[in-house]
Structures are given as structure tokens and as C-alpha cells.
Design a protein around this motif. Structure first.
Motif, PDB file in Angstrom:
ATOM      1  N   VAL A   1       4.752  12.472   9.059  1.00 46.41           N
ATOM      2  CA  VAL A   1       4.707  10.832   9.003  1.00 46.41           C
ATOM      3  C   VAL A   1       3.772  10.069   9.180  1.00 46.41           C
ATOM      4  N   GLN A   2       3.516  10.751  10.445  1.00 49.04           N
ATOM      5  CA  GLN A   2       1.987   9.543  11.202  1.00 49.04           C
ATOM      6  C   GLN A   2       0.767   9.745  10.810  1.00 49.04           C
ATOM      7  N   GLU A   3       0.723  10.914  10.455  1.00 51.04           N
ATOM      8  CA  GLU A   3      -0.272  11.032   9.163  1.00 51.04           C
ATOM      9  C   GLU A   3      -0.394   9.517   8.240  1.00 51.04           C
ATOM     10  N   ALA A   4       0.690   9.416   7.285  1.00 46.45           N
ATOM     11  CA  ALA A   4       1.006   8.402   6.703  1.00 46.45           C
ATOM     12  C   ALA A   4       0.521   6.698   6.601  1.00 46.45           C
ATOM     13  N   VAL A   5       0.885   6.690   8.030  1.00 43.48           N
ATOM     14  CA  VAL A   5       0.664   5.234   8.608  1.00 43.48           C
ATOM     15  C   VAL A   5       0.027   5.134   9.111  1.00 43.48           C
ATOM     16  N   THR A   6      -1.256   6.613   9.269  1.00 42.97           N
ATOM     17  CA  THR A   6      -2.782   6.487   9.568  1.00 42.97           C
ATOM     18  C   THR A   6      -3.006   6.231   8.550  1.00 42.97           C
TER      19      THR A   6
ATOM     20  N   LEU B   1      -1.102  -3.575   8.393  1.00 44.60           N
ATOM     21  CA  LEU B   1       0.364  -3.438   7.929  1.00 44.60           C
ATOM     22  C   LEU B   1       1.398  -3.639   8.708  1.00 44.60           C
ATOM     23  N   ASP B   2       2.403  -4.359   7.785  1.00 50.34           N
ATOM     24  CA  ASP B   2       3.249  -5.707   7.771  1.00 50.34           C
ATOM     25  C   ASP B   2       4.991  -5.328   8.220  1.00 50.34           C
TER      26      ASP B   2
ATOM     27  N   VAL C   1       0.871  -1.546  -0.289  1.00 47.16           N
ATOM     28  CA  VAL C   1      -0.277   0.360   0.021  1.00 47.16           C
ATOM     29  C   VAL C   1       1.394   1.141   0.114  1.00 47.16           C
ATOM     30  N   ALA C   2       0.727   2.166  -0.729  1.00 46.88           N
ATOM     31  CA  ALA C   2       1.357   3.478  -1.087  1.00 46.88           C
ATOM     32  C   ALA C   2       0.376   4.697  -0.951  1.00 46.88           C
TER      33      ALA C   2
ATOM     34  N   ALA D   1      -2.320   4.085   5.442  1.00 45.14           N
ATOM     35  CA  ALA D   1      -2.272   3.383   5.178  1.00 45.14           C
ATOM     36  C   ALA D   1      -2.789   2.024   6.242  1.00 45.14           C
ATOM     37  N   ARG D   2      -2.715   2.342   7.904  1.00 49.90           N
ATOM     38  CA  ARG D   2      -2.963   1.598   8.312  1.00 49.90           C
ATOM     39  C   ARG D   2      -4.807   1.854   8.336  1.00 49.90           C
ATOM     40  N   ALA D   3      -5.809   2.565   7.860  1.00 53.90           N
ATOM     41  CA  ALA D   3      -7.026   2.507   7.606  1.00 53.90           C
ATOM     42  C   ALA D   3      -7.293   2.006   5.924  1.00 53.90           C
TER      43      ALA D   3
END
Length: 235
Positions: A152-157, A170-171, A20-21, A159-161
Motif C-alpha cells: 500500500v505504501q508503494e502504491a501511494v508513493t 493527490l486529492d 491515476v491508477a 501515485a504521488r510521484a
């Protein structure tokens, strides 16, 4: 043949390791930390030495005034210096009609309560021009790091969504990069309001009005591209 210590990742997702990008973004609005002003002192006369003496005197007066504000002026530097003869436009022989001189000074202030008073006192000096202020953050301001952290936190959030929408998790993080990192353009001058004054004569400090200058809030943005692998979802 020697095997690599870690398995090579293909540049695309696979059914066993879908990718996922996402792009993470952050926008902060904060108060400025410094204000820059430009001061240009000028002189003009028919005699070169007299013009140079006048320019030196006015430059010294401007520098002395700036230095009198102590720690409020945290950076002071002299830029361009010019002394140019103006030739007559008519006649066969070239003759010097007058001489024009100028010196440009840049000052950075961290005390905005003194800024308005200093600006008007400088502008009230003889043949002195003031430009600015240009509001800005320091290059090493922690606000920049905070904006990147939030991106960065927004990107992780995000992608997790996406992963949760597929009923999986996420792996691993595969890539984290600034947009256009390979051909980044240089930063431009800081944005900000601008004023301009030109002083034609000297005056006592008490005669100069005090400007009420409202600092312009700074917008700091950060963007990051991130790619993650996901655990295979059950579709």
C-alpha cells in the motif's frame, strides 16, 4: 426525488478530478516459522490380524517418538489409514496373497535444531518413511500483514510521484483492491525443500545420524491496485 448523501463518482477521471491508477508491490524474504514432515509407517504380511498388529505397533512407536519432543512438535495429526488385501493373479479362485497396511502422520515443528535428529530417528524406525521438510510461515504470521502494508505504501508513493510529475497533488483515494479479488485462486502448498527416507529396521536412538538441515528462507509477496483522484494540474 431523493438525492444521494454523497455525489456519485464516475467510473473514469474528469478534467476537474483526474484519476491515476497504480499498482503497489512488496517482496520480503524471511526465515520460516515452521517445518512440516510427513511420516508413513507400513506393514505387510500374509495374515490380516498380524499385519494390523504390526501396523499398530509401528504407528504407536512413531507417535511416541514425536510426542517425546514436547513443545518442539506443535501440531501432530494422523491422516490416511489403509489396510488392503493383495489377491493372487493366477487361478480361477481369488485368494488373498498378503495384506498391506499404512498410516500417514503429519507433524509441524517450530524447533529446527531438533528437526534433523527427529527426522533421522523416525526414518530409522522399522518400515517407516519420512518426507519433507516443507518450510512455511504460519497463516496468521505478521509477515503477511507487513507485506501488504508495504505494498500500500508503494502504491501511494508511486501515485504521488505521478502527481508531482504533473505539478499537482493527490486529492483522494478512490479504490484499493487486491489484483483479481473477484476470482481469487486458492493458495497452493507451501514451497520448500524435500527429503525422503525409508527405514527398513529398528535401531537404537544413538545409532541414528543427525541431519544438518538448513531452513529455506520464505518469499512473501503482496500486490494491491489503487486509484486516486488528483487536483487538476496546470498543463
Amino acid at each position: 426525488m431523493t438525492q444521494p448523501p454523497f455525489p456519485a463518482h464516475p467510473p473514469y477521471g474528469t478534467p476537474d478530478a483526474p484519476r491515476v491508477a497504480v499498482r503497489g508491490e512488496a517482496l520480503l524474504e524471511v526465515d520460516p516459522e515452521i517445518a512440516r514432515i510427513g511420516v508413513t509407517v507400513t506393514a505387510r504380511g500374509t495374515d490380516r490380524r498380524t499385519t494390523l498388529d504390526d501396523l499398530t505397533r509401528r504407528n504407536t512407536a512413531a507417535l511416541d517418538l514425536l510426542r517425546s519432543y514436547g513443545d518442539a512438535v506443535e501440531n501432530l495429526r494422523t491422516g490416511t489409514f489403509t489396510l488392503t488385501p493383495e489377491l493372487t493373479r493366477h487361478g480361477r479362485a481369488e485368494r488373498v496373497r498378503s495384506h498391506h497396511g499404512s498410516v500417514h502422520i503429519t507433524a509441524e515443528l517450530n524447533d529446527f535444531t531438533a528437526l534433523g535428529e527427529l527426522a533421522t530417528r523416525l526414518a530409522d524406525l522399522e518400515l517407516t518413511r519420512v518426507d519433507g521438510p516443507w518450510w512455511a510461515l504460519r497463516p496468521d504470521s505478521p509477515v503477511h500483514a507487513e507485506a501488504r502494508r508495504r505494498a500500500v505504501q508503494e502504491a501511494v508513493t508511486r501515485a504521488r510521484a505521478y502527481a508531482e510529475a504533473l505539478g499537482t497533488l493527490l486529492d483522494a483515494l478512490v479504490e484499493l483492491a487486491d489484483p483479481g479479488a473477484e476470482d481469487a485462486a486458492p493458495y497452493g502448498p507451501p514451497p520448500g525443500a524435500r527429503m525422503a527416507f525409508a527405514g527398513a529396521r529398528g535401531a537404537e536412538p544413538d545409532d541414528a545420524p543427525v541431519l544438518d538441515l538448513e531452513p529455506q528462507r520464505q518469499t512473501v509477496t503482496a500486490q494491491v491496485n489503487a486509484r486516486f483522484t488528483m487536483r487538476p494540474p496546470q498543463l
